[in-house]
Write a protein that holds these residues in place. Sequence first.
Motif, PDB file in Angstrom:
ATOM      1  N   ARG A 175      10.405 -26.944 -22.251  1.00 30.46           N
ATOM      2  CA  ARG A 175       9.662 -25.961 -21.471  1.00 30.46           C
ATOM      3  C   ARG A 175      10.527 -25.507 -20.299  1.00 30.46           C
ATOM      4  O   ARG A 175      11.216 -26.316 -19.678  1.00 30.46           O
ATOM      5  N   GLU A 225      10.868 -24.439 -16.636  1.00 28.02           N
ATOM      6  CA  GLU A 225      10.156 -24.471 -15.353  1.00 28.02           C
ATOM      7  C   GLU A 225      11.153 -24.838 -14.258  1.00 28.02           C
ATOM      8  O   GLU A 225      12.146 -25.517 -14.513  1.00 28.02           O
ATOM      9  N   SER A 255      10.494 -24.072 -28.258  1.00 26.74           N
ATOM     10  CA  SER A 255      10.164 -23.670 -26.892  1.00 26.74           C
ATOM     11  C   SER A 255       8.657 -23.669 -26.715  1.00 26.74           C
ATOM     12  O   SER A 255       7.928 -22.914 -27.370  1.00 26.74           O
ATOM     13  N   TRP A 297      15.398 -25.499 -18.449  1.00 25.76           N
ATOM     14  CA  TRP A 297      14.650 -25.975 -19.617  1.00 25.76           C
ATOM     15  C   TRP A 297      14.661 -27.494 -19.630  1.00 25.76           C
ATOM     16  O   TRP A 297      15.727 -28.103 -19.640  1.00 25.76           O
ATOM     17  N   ASN A 315       7.097 -22.687 -24.097  1.00 24.97           N
ATOM     18  CA  ASN A 315       6.684 -21.446 -23.432  1.00 24.97           C
ATOM     19  C   ASN A 315       6.360 -20.358 -24.459  1.00 24.97           C
ATOM     20  O   ASN A 315       5.486 -19.522 -24.252  1.00 24.97           O
ATOM     21  N   ASN A 316       7.115 -20.393 -25.559  1.00 23.60           N
ATOM     22  CA  ASN A 316       6.989 -19.328 -26.551  1.00 23.60           C
ATOM     23  C   ASN A 316       6.031 -19.677 -27.674  1.00 23.60           C
ATOM     24  O   ASN A 316       5.435 -18.779 -28.286  1.00 23.60           O
TER      25      ASN A 316
END
Lengths: 198, 251
Positions: free
Chosen positions: B132, B134, B172, B138, B174-175
Amino acid sequence: MKTVIIKYNAGNIRSVLYALDRIGVEGVVTDNPEEIRAADRVIFPGVGEASTAMNYLKERKLDLLIKDLKQPTLGICLGMQLMCKHSEENDTPCLGIFDVEVKKFQSPVDNLLKIPQIGWNNITGLYSAIFEHVRENSYMYFVHSYYAALSADTVATTNYVINYSSALQKDNFYAVQFHPEKSADAGQQILENFLKIQ
Amino acid sequence: MLTKRIIPCLDIKDGRTVKGVNFENIRDAGDPIELGALYAQQGADELVFLDITATNERRKTLSELVRQIARHVNIPFTVGGGISSVGDVSVLLQNGADKISVNTSAFKRPELVDELAREFGSQCVVLAIDTRFEDGDWYVYLNGGRVKTDVKCYDWAKEAVSRGAGEILLTSMNNDGTKQGFALDITGKLSQNLNVPVIASGGAGTMDHFMDVFENAQADAALAASIFHYKEIEIPELKTYLYQKGVNIRF
């Protein structure tokens, strides 16, 4: 017709058995010399390391036996490399059926080469009974870090930075670097062709 | 030339696929063997089976399932989920899996990667990483994305490759599930700096997303689940599209 798969300390034997099963052939996995000599077809598969595999074969005198086989014999992946003269993998003298050197893939200076080569690549210059009904540029599944150099016995060529032998043939000995047992319909065709060779 | 790979991922629970509606042309979309064989027939280059079963019976169920998949599917497949020892892997490979993937167990005990590579060869050791973005970088997450670590994704990937991982399966967080495309930056960073193939996962929503991750992030393979299971994108049409766009694809 009896098809044997040589049992030794290398992986993927079950995958070959299943692939034969899908085309209706029951393979027998064995390291019994009599059984291997008496078979109509011999398959010499393998995923593993060259010197360990050669030591195993020598301890059981399977090295001499394989060289003397007279029936159609098919080496797959490591099996193919072991049928060559010598492998750079731990500087291993191999069976010498093919007068071919097995080398490691090298990254060009300006490019990061991923080793092992993993995935589908095409085969060209097809010139063997095992490629009947297999079209030029068919894709096969490869997983390997070492390759057999081009030679007079090359019957299929593949490119991964350089051109190398993706198949060899000499007399009754056939060998493929890719995994026909994992190469979808085109791979299955090659296994069927091998089983049909007169 | 070596082609880019399209890899459907099937989540397995108690021997059944978890996602798998919308397939009127097969008898049982919950049957991983039938679904796997269908994808193979459609031109999938590989399959990934991720076992999310939590019960004690899981090992036995999984090894039997792997045996059946190997019997019926004529392309390579990877099995992942809860693998934490050489013994686990040995059983799966003996039953016909081509590769295995490890995630949390390898992060907690990195020597596992060395042991697996030494015992079975790097070519069958896939390191899965959930990551992730942030605070500007990553980071690695564990336990299916529930536990954060302070380790950067790139650092862990690099270490695992040096220990013998033969491939990286990069998801990922996030994705994942957004259908807005793959994480191109981290995928590209890994793919361009590590000498093993990188499988991009998470975010596929359109055929152009696959194009992007292959061409702009140099991913070696792209993995997706629900868009294939729900037939939002079908593999033959995806491969035709990529081929026409000049991507090296197997037909």
